[in-house]
Scaffold this motif. Structure first.
Motif, PDB file in Angstrom:
ATOM      1  N   THR A 294       0.830  -1.203   0.000  1.00  0.00           N
ATOM      2  CA  THR A 294       0.000   0.000   0.000  1.00  0.00           C
ATOM      3  C   THR A 294       0.868   1.258   0.000  1.00  0.00           C
ATOM      4  OG1 THR A 294      -0.108   0.176   2.407  1.00  0.00           O
ATOM      5  CG2 THR A 294      -1.788  -1.214   1.323  1.00  0.00           C
ATOM      6  N   VAL A 295       0.254   2.351  -0.419  1.00  0.00           N
ATOM      7  CA  VAL A 295       0.946   3.642  -0.392  1.00  0.00           C
ATOM      8  C   VAL A 295       1.373   3.951   1.044  1.00  0.00           C
ATOM      9  CG1 VAL A 295       0.663   6.131  -0.733  1.00  0.00           C
ATOM     10  CG2 VAL A 295      -0.209   4.528  -2.447  1.00  0.00           C
ATOM     11  N   ALA A 296       0.510   3.647   2.012  1.00  0.00           N
ATOM     12  CA  ALA A 296       0.840   3.908   3.418  1.00  0.00           C
ATOM     13  C   ALA A 296       2.059   3.102   3.860  1.00  0.00           C
ATOM     14  CB  ALA A 296      -0.366   3.593   4.308  1.00  0.00           C
ATOM     15  N   GLU A 297       2.129   1.821   3.478  1.00  0.00           N
ATOM     16  CA  GLU A 297       3.291   0.990   3.833  1.00  0.00           C
ATOM     17  C   GLU A 297       4.567   1.545   3.200  1.00  0.00           C
ATOM     18  OE1 GLU A 297       1.314  -3.458   4.341  1.00  0.00           O
ATOM     19  OE2 GLU A 297       1.757  -2.714   2.317  1.00  0.00           O
ATOM     20  N   LEU A 298       4.481   1.925   1.930  1.00  0.00           N
ATOM     21  CA  LEU A 298       5.659   2.435   1.225  1.00  0.00           C
ATOM     22  C   LEU A 298       6.114   3.777   1.797  1.00  0.00           C
ATOM     23  CD1 LEU A 298       4.486   1.428  -2.336  1.00  0.00           C
ATOM     24  CD2 LEU A 298       6.412   0.432  -1.082  1.00  0.00           C
ATOM     25  N   THR A 299       5.170   4.631   2.114  1.00  0.00           N
ATOM     26  CA  THR A 299       5.498   5.941   2.682  1.00  0.00           C
ATOM     27  C   THR A 299       6.105   5.792   4.071  1.00  0.00           C
ATOM     28  OG1 THR A 299       3.709   6.929   1.402  1.00  0.00           O
ATOM     29  CG2 THR A 299       4.543   8.212   3.245  1.00  0.00           C
ATOM     30  N   ALA A 300       5.671   4.798   4.832  1.00  0.00           N
ATOM     31  CA  ALA A 300       6.195   4.570   6.177  1.00  0.00           C
ATOM     32  C   ALA A 300       7.592   3.940   6.156  1.00  0.00           C
ATOM     33  CB  ALA A 300       5.244   3.670   6.963  1.00  0.00           C
ATOM     34  N   GLY A 301       7.973   3.353   5.037  1.00  0.00           N
ATOM     35  CA  GLY A 301       9.282   2.721   4.925  1.00  0.00           C
ATOM     36  C   GLY A 301      10.405   3.742   4.877  1.00  0.00           C
ATOM     37  N   ALA A 302      11.625   3.254   5.007  1.00  0.00           N
ATOM     38  CA  ALA A 302      12.814   4.115   4.946  1.00  0.00           C
ATOM     39  C   ALA A 302      13.248   4.237   3.480  1.00  0.00           C
ATOM     40  CB  ALA A 302      13.931   3.526   5.787  1.00  0.00           C
ATOM     41  N   ASP A 303      13.306   5.451   2.979  1.00  0.00           N
ATOM     42  CA  ASP A 303      13.756   5.696   1.607  1.00  0.00           C
ATOM     43  C   ASP A 303      15.278   5.771   1.626  1.00  0.00           C
ATOM     44  OD1 ASP A 303      14.433   6.599  -0.906  1.00  0.00           O
ATOM     45  OD2 ASP A 303      12.904   8.160  -0.964  1.00  0.00           O
ATOM     46  N   TYR A 304      15.927   4.757   1.085  1.00  0.00           N
ATOM     47  CA  TYR A 304      17.394   4.700   1.089  1.00  0.00           C
ATOM     48  C   TYR A 304      18.009   5.088  -0.256  1.00  0.00           C
ATOM     49  CZ  TYR A 304      17.492   2.319   5.633  1.00  0.00           C
ATOM     50  OH  TYR A 304      17.401   2.006   6.955  1.00  0.00           O
ATOM     51  N   THR A 305      17.200   5.549  -1.190  1.00  0.00           N
ATOM     52  CA  THR A 305      17.682   5.831  -2.543  1.00  0.00           C
ATOM     53  C   THR A 305      18.878   6.771  -2.555  1.00  0.00           C
ATOM     54  OG1 THR A 305      15.376   5.652  -3.237  1.00  0.00           O
ATOM     55  CG2 THR A 305      16.936   6.476  -4.861  1.00  0.00           C
ATOM     56  N   LYS A 306      18.818   7.854  -1.813  1.00  0.00           N
ATOM     57  CA  LYS A 306      19.893   8.855  -1.834  1.00  0.00           C
ATOM     58  C   LYS A 306      21.173   8.375  -1.167  1.00  0.00           C
ATOM     59  CE  LYS A 306      17.027  12.975  -2.201  1.00  0.00           C
ATOM     60  NZ  LYS A 306      16.720  14.278  -1.596  1.00  0.00           N
TER      61      LYS A 306
END
Length: 159
Positions: free
Chosen positions: A25-37
């Motif tokens: 879900t969008v909520a699960e993805l938004t709550a995750g840690a964005d490590y891209t950078k």
């Protein structure tokens, strides 16, 4: 015809939980840690392999094969950070830590997670972090070897 350029069009997140691998879900993805950078430009390695199954027989005059088991050689190379936020991958992705690696490709990094986007979801357990050897004119880095623990959803759709 034009080519799809990958620069700036990949997003990678680390999630502690996902209810449905095929429909995060969008909520699960938004709550995750964005490590891209924090990942180096060549630091996302998710290489699938398919084993050969020999289907030849004693009567064969030609070697025949079919597709066998699929496996993944997965590791991420991260830049180390000089503060707790920027060094979160190093402090989080320790030996034995399990979670979900989510990769979105072909969409601008700055585009928010949205319903109907295609993503890849990999159930992961981390191996021992490997500090990279120091080198002149380079940032400090480490490699997180990752083990895919269950079949991934490589064509998941965001719900």
């Amino acid at each position: 015809m034009s080519d799809l350029i990958s620069d700036g069009k990949t997003r990678v997140a680390w999630l502690s939980t996902v209810a449905n691998l095929n429909a995060p879900t969008v909520a699960e993805l938004t709550a995750g840690a964005d490590y891209t950078k924090r990942i180096t430009p060549d630091g996302l390695k998710i290489d699938p392999s398919t084993a050969d199954v020999d289907t030849s027989s004693l009567a064969s005059k030609f070697d025949t094969k079919t597709a066998g088991r699929v496996g993944y050689d997965t590791e991420l190379t991260f830049k180390r950070g000089d503060n707790p936020t920027d060094d979160a991958p190093y402090s989080t992705l320790k030996y034995g830590v399990s979670g979900f690696l989510v990769v979105r490709r072909g969409v601008d990094y700055t585009t928010a997670w949205a319903v109907a986007q295609k993503v890849e979801v990999y159930p992961i357990t981390c191996g021992e972090p490997q500090n990279s050897s120091p080198a002149a004119n380079e940032v400090m880095k480490f490699v997180s070897p990752m083990k895919v623990t269950d079949p991934p959803a490589t064509a998941a759709t965001v719900a």
